[in-house]
Structures are given as structure tokens and as C-alpha cells.
Scaffold this motif. Structure first.
Motif, short mmCIF file in Angstrom:
data_model
loop_
_atom_site.label_atom_id
_atom_site.label_comp_id
_atom_site.label_asym_id
_atom_site.label_seq_id
_atom_site.Cartn_x
_atom_site.Cartn_y
_atom_site.Cartn_z
N ILE A 24 -4.78 9.38 -6.15
CA ILE A 24 -4.46 9.87 -7.49
C ILE A 24 -5.56 10.78 -8.03
O ILE A 24 -5.29 11.80 -8.65
CB ILE A 24 -4.19 8.69 -8.44
CG1 ILE A 24 -2.91 7.97 -8.00
CG2 ILE A 24 -4.07 9.16 -9.88
CD1 ILE A 24 -2.64 6.69 -8.73
N ALA A 25 -6.82 10.43 -7.80
CA ALA A 25 -7.93 11.25 -8.30
C ALA A 25 -7.89 12.65 -7.68
O ALA A 25 -8.13 13.64 -8.37
CB ALA A 25 -9.26 10.57 -7.99
N THR A 26 -7.58 12.73 -6.39
CA THR A 26 -7.50 14.03 -5.73
C THR A 26 -6.36 14.87 -6.29
O THR A 26 -6.51 16.06 -6.53
CB THR A 26 -7.32 13.84 -4.21
OG1 THR A 26 -8.40 13.06 -3.72
CG2 THR A 26 -7.27 15.17 -3.49
N VAL A 27 -5.21 14.22 -6.51
CA VAL A 27 -4.06 14.94 -7.05
C VAL A 27 -4.35 15.46 -8.45
O VAL A 27 -4.04 16.61 -8.78
CB VAL A 27 -2.81 14.03 -7.04
CG1 VAL A 27 -1.67 14.67 -7.81
CG2 VAL A 27 -2.39 13.73 -5.62
N LEU A 28 -4.96 14.64 -9.29
CA LEU A 28 -5.28 15.07 -10.65
C LEU A 28 -6.30 16.19 -10.66
O LEU A 28 -6.18 17.14 -11.43
CB LEU A 28 -5.78 13.88 -11.47
CG LEU A 28 -4.73 12.81 -11.78
CD1 LEU A 28 -5.37 11.64 -12.51
CD2 LEU A 28 -3.60 13.39 -12.60
N THR A 29 -7.30 16.09 -9.80
CA THR A 29 -8.31 17.15 -9.72
C THR A 29 -7.69 18.44 -9.23
O THR A 29 -7.94 19.52 -9.78
CB THR A 29 -9.46 16.72 -8.79
OG1 THR A 29 -10.01 15.50 -9.27
CG2 THR A 29 -10.53 17.79 -8.72
N GLY A 30 -6.86 18.36 -8.20
CA GLY A 30 -6.19 19.55 -7.69
C GLY A 30 -5.28 20.17 -8.71
O GLY A 30 -5.21 21.40 -8.85
N SER A 31 -4.57 19.35 -9.47
CA SER A 31 -3.70 19.86 -10.52
C SER A 31 -4.52 20.55 -11.60
O SER A 31 -4.12 21.60 -12.12
CB SER A 31 -2.89 18.72 -11.14
OG SER A 31 -2.06 18.14 -10.20
N GLY A 32 -5.64 19.98 -11.94
CA GLY A 32 -6.51 20.59 -12.95
C GLY A 32 -7.04 21.94 -12.50
O GLY A 32 -7.06 22.90 -13.26
N VAL A 33 -7.46 22.02 -11.25
CA VAL A 33 -7.95 23.30 -10.71
C VAL A 33 -6.83 24.34 -10.73
O VAL A 33 -7.04 25.49 -11.11
CB VAL A 33 -8.51 23.10 -9.28
CG1 VAL A 33 -8.76 24.44 -8.60
CG2 VAL A 33 -9.78 22.29 -9.32
#
Length: 68
Positions: free
Chosen positions: A12-21
Motif C-alpha cells: 500500500i505504501a508503494t502504491v500511495l507513493t507512486g500515485s502521489g508522484v
């Protein structure tokens, strides 16, 4: 025992970070895209290719380091 950070089969952390970028890149293209000689669609494509390239390089580094 499942990893609490991975309840849905992905991190989930990776997905949220990628979405933010992705949202930051989109906002930058929307705000400053007219200053470049490329169209907005081309800038999105360039940004996407750059993110995929960075992800692949990072993935290969993790595999070579034995972390994945």
C-alpha cells in the motif's frame, strides 16, 4: 502469517507513493506544459516512460542485491 503492510497483495505504501508522484507530474504538466515544445500528451508519455525506467532500474538493483 500475512504481512499487515501487504493486505491486498501489493504494498500500500508503494502504491500511495507512486500515485502521489503521478499526481505531482500531472499537476506540473497541467501548470507548466505550455512552456515546453511538446504537447501535454507527449509530456505525459515522457513522464510515464521515465517512471517505468526508474522502476525497472530500481527493481534490477534490488534483484542483484538479493533483496527480491
Amino acid at each position: 502469517m500475512p504481512d499487515i503492510g501487504n493486505p491486498a497483495g501489493f504494498d500500500i505504501a508503494t502504491v500511495l507513493t507512486g500515485s502521489g508522484v503521478t499526481l505531482l507530474i500531472s499537476a506540473g504538466i497541467t501548470r507548466y506544459g505550455e512552456q515546453f515544445e511538446y504537447t501535454a500528451a507527449e509530456l505525459y508519455g515522457i513522464g510515464g516512460v521515465a517512471l517505468v525506467g526508474i522502476g525497472l532500474v530500481f527493481g534490477f538493483i534490488l534483484v542483484l542485491a538479493g533483496l527480491r
